[in-house]
Write a protein that holds these residues in place. Structure first.
Motif, short mmCIF file in Angstrom:
data_model
loop_
_atom_site.label_atom_id
_atom_site.label_comp_id
_atom_site.label_asym_id
_atom_site.label_seq_id
_atom_site.Cartn_x
_atom_site.Cartn_y
_atom_site.Cartn_z
N TYR A 63 25.40 22.03 -25.09
CA TYR A 63 25.87 22.06 -23.71
C TYR A 63 27.36 22.39 -23.71
O TYR A 63 28.13 21.88 -24.50
CB TYR A 63 25.65 20.71 -23.02
CG TYR A 63 26.37 20.65 -21.70
CD1 TYR A 63 25.84 21.28 -20.59
CD2 TYR A 63 27.60 20.02 -21.58
CE1 TYR A 63 26.51 21.28 -19.38
CE2 TYR A 63 28.28 20.01 -20.37
CZ TYR A 63 27.73 20.64 -19.28
OH TYR A 63 28.40 20.64 -18.09
N ARG A 64 27.73 23.27 -22.82
CA ARG A 64 29.14 23.63 -22.64
C ARG A 64 29.47 23.51 -21.16
O ARG A 64 28.62 23.77 -20.29
CB ARG A 64 29.38 25.05 -23.12
CG ARG A 64 28.98 25.19 -24.60
CD ARG A 64 29.46 26.46 -25.23
NE ARG A 64 28.92 26.66 -26.55
CZ ARG A 64 29.30 26.02 -27.66
NH1 ARG A 64 30.22 25.11 -27.60
NH2 ARG A 64 28.75 26.30 -28.83
N PRO A 65 30.71 23.13 -20.84
CA PRO A 65 31.08 22.89 -19.44
C PRO A 65 30.84 24.07 -18.51
O PRO A 65 30.62 23.87 -17.31
CB PRO A 65 32.57 22.55 -19.51
CG PRO A 65 32.77 22.04 -20.90
CD PRO A 65 31.79 22.80 -21.76
N GLN A 66 30.86 25.30 -19.02
CA GLN A 66 30.66 26.45 -18.14
C GLN A 66 29.18 26.66 -17.76
O GLN A 66 28.88 27.48 -16.90
CB GLN A 66 31.23 27.74 -18.75
CG GLN A 66 30.62 28.17 -20.04
CD GLN A 66 31.32 27.59 -21.28
OE1 GLN A 66 31.97 26.57 -21.21
NE2 GLN A 66 31.17 28.25 -22.40
N THR A 68 26.06 25.97 -15.74
CA THR A 68 25.74 25.36 -14.45
C THR A 68 24.43 24.59 -14.58
O THR A 68 23.42 25.14 -14.99
CB THR A 68 25.61 26.44 -13.36
OG1 THR A 68 26.84 27.16 -13.29
CG2 THR A 68 25.30 25.81 -12.01
N ALA A 85 30.65 13.56 -23.05
CA ALA A 85 31.21 14.86 -22.67
C ALA A 85 30.37 15.52 -21.58
O ALA A 85 30.92 16.09 -20.62
CB ALA A 85 31.31 15.76 -23.90
N ILE A 86 29.06 15.47 -21.72
CA ILE A 86 28.19 16.06 -20.70
C ILE A 86 28.39 15.34 -19.37
O ILE A 86 28.51 15.97 -18.32
CB ILE A 86 26.71 16.03 -21.15
CG1 ILE A 86 26.51 16.89 -22.41
CG2 ILE A 86 25.80 16.51 -20.02
CD1 ILE A 86 25.18 16.66 -23.11
N ARG A 88 31.01 13.69 -18.24
CA ARG A 88 32.30 14.02 -17.63
C ARG A 88 32.22 15.33 -16.86
O ARG A 88 32.79 15.47 -15.78
CB ARG A 88 33.39 14.15 -18.70
CG ARG A 88 34.04 12.85 -19.07
CD ARG A 88 35.30 13.05 -19.89
NE ARG A 88 35.14 13.95 -21.02
CZ ARG A 88 34.70 13.60 -22.22
NH1 ARG A 88 34.35 12.35 -22.45
NH2 ARG A 88 34.61 14.47 -23.20
N ASN A 89 31.51 16.31 -17.40
CA ASN A 89 31.43 17.62 -16.76
C ASN A 89 30.34 17.71 -15.70
O ASN A 89 30.46 18.47 -14.75
CB ASN A 89 31.21 18.70 -17.82
CG ASN A 89 32.45 18.91 -18.65
OD1 ASN A 89 33.47 19.33 -18.15
ND2 ASN A 89 32.37 18.55 -19.92
N ALA A 90 29.27 16.95 -15.86
CA ALA A 90 28.11 17.09 -14.96
C ALA A 90 28.11 16.08 -13.81
O ALA A 90 27.40 16.28 -12.83
CB ALA A 90 26.83 16.95 -15.76
N ARG A 91 28.89 15.05 -13.93
CA ARG A 91 28.85 13.94 -12.96
C ARG A 91 28.90 14.40 -11.52
O ARG A 91 28.14 13.94 -10.68
CB ARG A 91 30.02 12.99 -13.24
CG ARG A 91 30.05 11.80 -12.34
CD ARG A 91 31.19 10.87 -12.75
NE ARG A 91 31.02 9.59 -12.09
CZ ARG A 91 31.69 9.23 -11.01
NH1 ARG A 91 32.57 10.03 -10.48
NH2 ARG A 91 31.48 8.05 -10.48
N GLN A 93 28.18 17.37 -10.36
CA GLN A 93 27.16 18.38 -10.03
C GLN A 93 25.79 17.77 -9.75
O GLN A 93 24.93 18.43 -9.20
CB GLN A 93 26.96 19.35 -11.21
CG GLN A 93 28.14 20.21 -11.56
CD GLN A 93 27.80 21.08 -12.75
OE1 GLN A 93 26.77 21.77 -12.76
NE2 GLN A 93 28.64 21.05 -13.76
#
Length: 172
Positions: A63-66, A68, A85-86, A88-91, A93
């Motif tokens: 998984y990478r932050p870019q 969607t 990490a996931i 932090r970025n997905a929360r 979305q």
């Protein structure tokens, strides 16, 4: 993913960098024909066997932050560092987040679907050094993974019906 397919979900996104190894046959439900395939491709093929009309997007990578994500996320990763990490970025979305954690015969299901449960979920994340050592699966506990998957879907179907959710529960 297979249980979601059996429920008739129309679209799935699978993200995993790993490939099917011999040990995954007995612990994760893959088949001999899947050896060497990326896990997302092997899983996609099984989903197609259940229902070929399901649209499956496969990402054979970490998984990478870019990337969607859909508004519904099922997080089933091995590492607390990756999970953090996931999150932090997905929360922001996600509308529904369900995290299935396993170690042998112990499982923990944590769901975040509103602001209060999102705050509580953040408190379940910890440093890698604090994690219990061991494999999330071992030869004799594929049933634990199946039970955990069923409980994750139970949370999801309750959310779909606007019924109360269990924010955090464990079984041993």
């Amino acid at each position: 993913a297979l249980q979601l397919a059996s429920l008739g979900i129309p679209r799935l996104q699978l993200i995993d960098f790993d490939h099917v190894e011999e040990t995954n046959i007995t612990t994760q439900g893959y088949l001999q024909r899947d050896l060497g395939l990326s896990k997302v491709d092997a899983t996609s093929r099984m989903i197609s066997d259940i229902d070929p009309s399901i649209e499956v997007e496969t990402i054979a990578d970490r998984y990478r932050p870019q990337i969607t994500l859909a508004p519904v996320v099922f997080c089933c990763v091995d590492s607390i560092t990756s999970r953090s990490a996931i999150w932090r970025n997905a929360r922001q979305q996600t509308l529904f987040w369900c995290d299935g954690r396993m170690l042998g015969e112990v499982m923990r299901i944590i769901t975040a679907a509103d602001e209060e449960s999102r705050e509580a979920y953040a408190d379940t994340l910890f440093h890698r050094e604090e994690a219990e050592q061991g494999s999330c699966t071992s030869r004799g506990v594929i049933y634990t993974a199946a039970i955990a998957a069923g409980l994750v879907l139970h949370q999801f179907t309750r959310w779909l019906r606007d019924l109360p959710l269990e924010r955090d529960f464990s079984l041993n």
